[in-house]
Motif scaffolding. Structure first.
Motif, PDB file in Angstrom:
ATOM      1  N   UNK A 135     -32.129 101.599 -42.197  1.00  0.00           N
ATOM      2  CA  UNK A 135     -33.448 101.956 -42.731  1.00  0.00           C
ATOM      3  C   UNK A 135     -33.273 102.515 -44.140  1.00  0.00           C
ATOM      4  N   UNK A 136     -34.372 102.629 -44.872  1.00  0.00           N
ATOM      5  CA  UNK A 136     -34.304 103.170 -46.233  1.00  0.00           C
ATOM      6  C   UNK A 136     -33.696 104.556 -46.262  1.00  0.00           C
ATOM      7  N   UNK A 137     -34.082 105.379 -45.293  1.00  0.00           N
ATOM      8  CA  UNK A 137     -33.556 106.744 -45.260  1.00  0.00           C
ATOM      9  C   UNK A 137     -32.063 106.770 -44.970  1.00  0.00           C
ATOM     10  N   UNK A 138     -31.638 105.883 -44.054  1.00  0.00           N
ATOM     11  CA  UNK A 138     -30.200 105.805 -43.741  1.00  0.00           C
ATOM     12  C   UNK A 138     -29.421 105.286 -44.942  1.00  0.00           C
ATOM     13  N   UNK A 139     -30.012 104.339 -45.669  1.00  0.00           N
ATOM     14  CA  UNK A 139     -29.343 103.831 -46.872  1.00  0.00           C
ATOM     15  C   UNK A 139     -29.210 104.932 -47.930  1.00  0.00           C
ATOM     16  N   UNK A 140     -30.219 105.778 -48.015  1.00  0.00           N
ATOM     17  CA  UNK A 140     -30.128 106.882 -48.981  1.00  0.00           C
ATOM     18  C   UNK A 140     -29.001 107.832 -48.589  1.00  0.00           C
ATOM     19  N   UNK A 141     -28.887 108.102 -47.287  1.00  0.00           N
ATOM     20  CA  UNK A 141     -27.800 108.967 -46.826  1.00  0.00           C
ATOM     21  C   UNK A 141     -26.444 108.298 -47.088  1.00  0.00           C
ATOM     22  N   UNK A 142     -26.402 106.971 -46.919  1.00  0.00           N
ATOM     23  CA  UNK A 142     -25.169 106.235 -47.200  1.00  0.00           C
ATOM     24  C   UNK A 142     -24.808 106.341 -48.688  1.00  0.00           C
ATOM     25  N   UNK A 143     -25.811 106.213 -49.548  1.00  0.00           N
ATOM     26  CA  UNK A 143     -25.547 106.298 -50.995  1.00  0.00           C
ATOM     27  C   UNK A 143     -25.036 107.693 -51.366  1.00  0.00           C
ATOM     28  N   UNK A 144     -25.589 108.714 -50.730  1.00  0.00           N
ATOM     29  CA  UNK A 144     -25.126 110.084 -51.013  1.00  0.00           C
ATOM     30  C   UNK A 144     -23.714 110.263 -50.447  1.00  0.00           C
ATOM     31  N   UNK A 145     -23.491 109.750 -49.243  1.00  0.00           N
ATOM     32  CA  UNK A 145     -22.159 109.838 -48.637  1.00  0.00           C
ATOM     33  C   UNK A 145     -21.107 109.141 -49.479  1.00  0.00           C
ATOM     34  N   UNK A 146     -21.448 107.974 -50.012  1.00  0.00           N
ATOM     35  CA  UNK A 146     -20.515 107.213 -50.858  1.00  0.00           C
ATOM     36  C   UNK A 146     -20.160 108.016 -52.112  1.00  0.00           C
TER      37      UNK A 146
END
Ligand SMILES: Nc1ncnc2c1ncn2[C@@H]1O[C@H](COP(=O)(O)OP(=O)(O)OP(=O)(O)O)[C@@H](O)[C@H]1O
Ligand SMILES: [Mg+2]
Length: 232
Positions: A135-146
């Motif tokens: 989801x968009x929110x999970x992708x945002x968390x992924x981008x922050x995690x990266x």
């Protein structure tokens, strides 16, 4: 500390950044607010070296970085979460996170550090899924995690709440607060969501017409009328 001094940037004939100056300190969240199109993303791209600054100085930890390439800035401890996330949709969550480890070598470059999954447990559950399936929110968390995987001392985020559901915004806010409380990182947060910024800011900056037009302490944002300057 990040020190930006009299930065200028143009797109063709348009003068986008007009002698912009500010500082962002370690252990603080610096929130940069401003309406659409004032040049927030342009500033961040200049800080990352993705577009060259035409004029002005950028110092990080006392050293000039304006001449460094993006990967050299990553090596200098700077990480960037771009607007719109820019994760790799065909790579798995774990592979996306490994992309954040490019400044390391050996086993440190091939294993996602546990603290990433501790900060974002959803990424552990989803680690085999393709980035594009999140989801968009999970992708945002992924981008922050990266970005965090590179273990930065300066974390730059461009509108991490844009288009994200409230429950995930809350989680992202919690992570930013946790990182700030550690006291070893400068966080530069570009936001248009006033309430989110006001809750997290130690320092605030208001950008308009390519300049910082107002600045102050986060705790004073309400009484200094910042909402009216940055909302439509
Ligand atoms: N590659 C480009 N070429 C020409 N002009 C551009 C380019 N990218 C942005 N601009 C223009 O530069 C100005 C600043 O854009 P920028 O994306 O930095 O604004 P922003 O504050 O991040 O806006 P938003 O809140 O919508 O993300 C805008 O007028 C925009 O249209
Ligand atoms: Mg932008």
């Amino acid at each position: 500390m990040l020190q930006v001094d009299a930065l200028h940037q143009y797109y063709g004939g348009s003068h986008i950044l007009r002698g912009l100056s500010f500082e962002a300190r370690v252990g603080e969240v610096t929130c940069l607010l401003g309406r659409n199109g004032v040049g927030k993303t342009t500033l961040l791209k200049c800080l990352m070296g993705l577009i060259p600054a035409k004029q002005g100085a950028v110092n990080w930890e006392g050293k000039p970085i304006a001449g460094l390439k993006p990967h050299q800035r990553v090596n200098a401890g700077i990480a960037y979460v771009p607007q719109g996330r820019e994760i790799f949709p065909r790579l798995s969550v774990e592979e996306n996170l490994l992309m954040g480890l490019s400044r390391f070598s050996g086993s440190q470059a091939t294993r996602v550090p546990a603290f990433i999954y501790e900060l974002f447990p959803v990424l552990l559950d989803m680690r085999g899924r393709r980035g594009g399936d999140l989801s968009g929110g999970q992708q945002q968390q992924l981008a922050i995690g990266r970005a965090l995987a590179s273990q930065p001392r300066l974390l730059i985020l461009d509108e991490p709440t844009e288009g994200i559901q409230p429950s995930v915004i809350k989680e992202i806010g919690g992570v930013i607060r946790t990182l700030a409380a550690r006291g070893d990182m400068a966080i530069l947060l570009v936001e248009q969501f006033y309430d989110f910024a006001a809750e997290l800011a130690d320092q605030y900056l208001v950008m308009a017409r390519g300049e910082i037009v107002q600045r102050g302490r986060g705790a004073d944002m309400a009484q200094e009328g910042v909402r009216g300057l940055v909302t439509i």
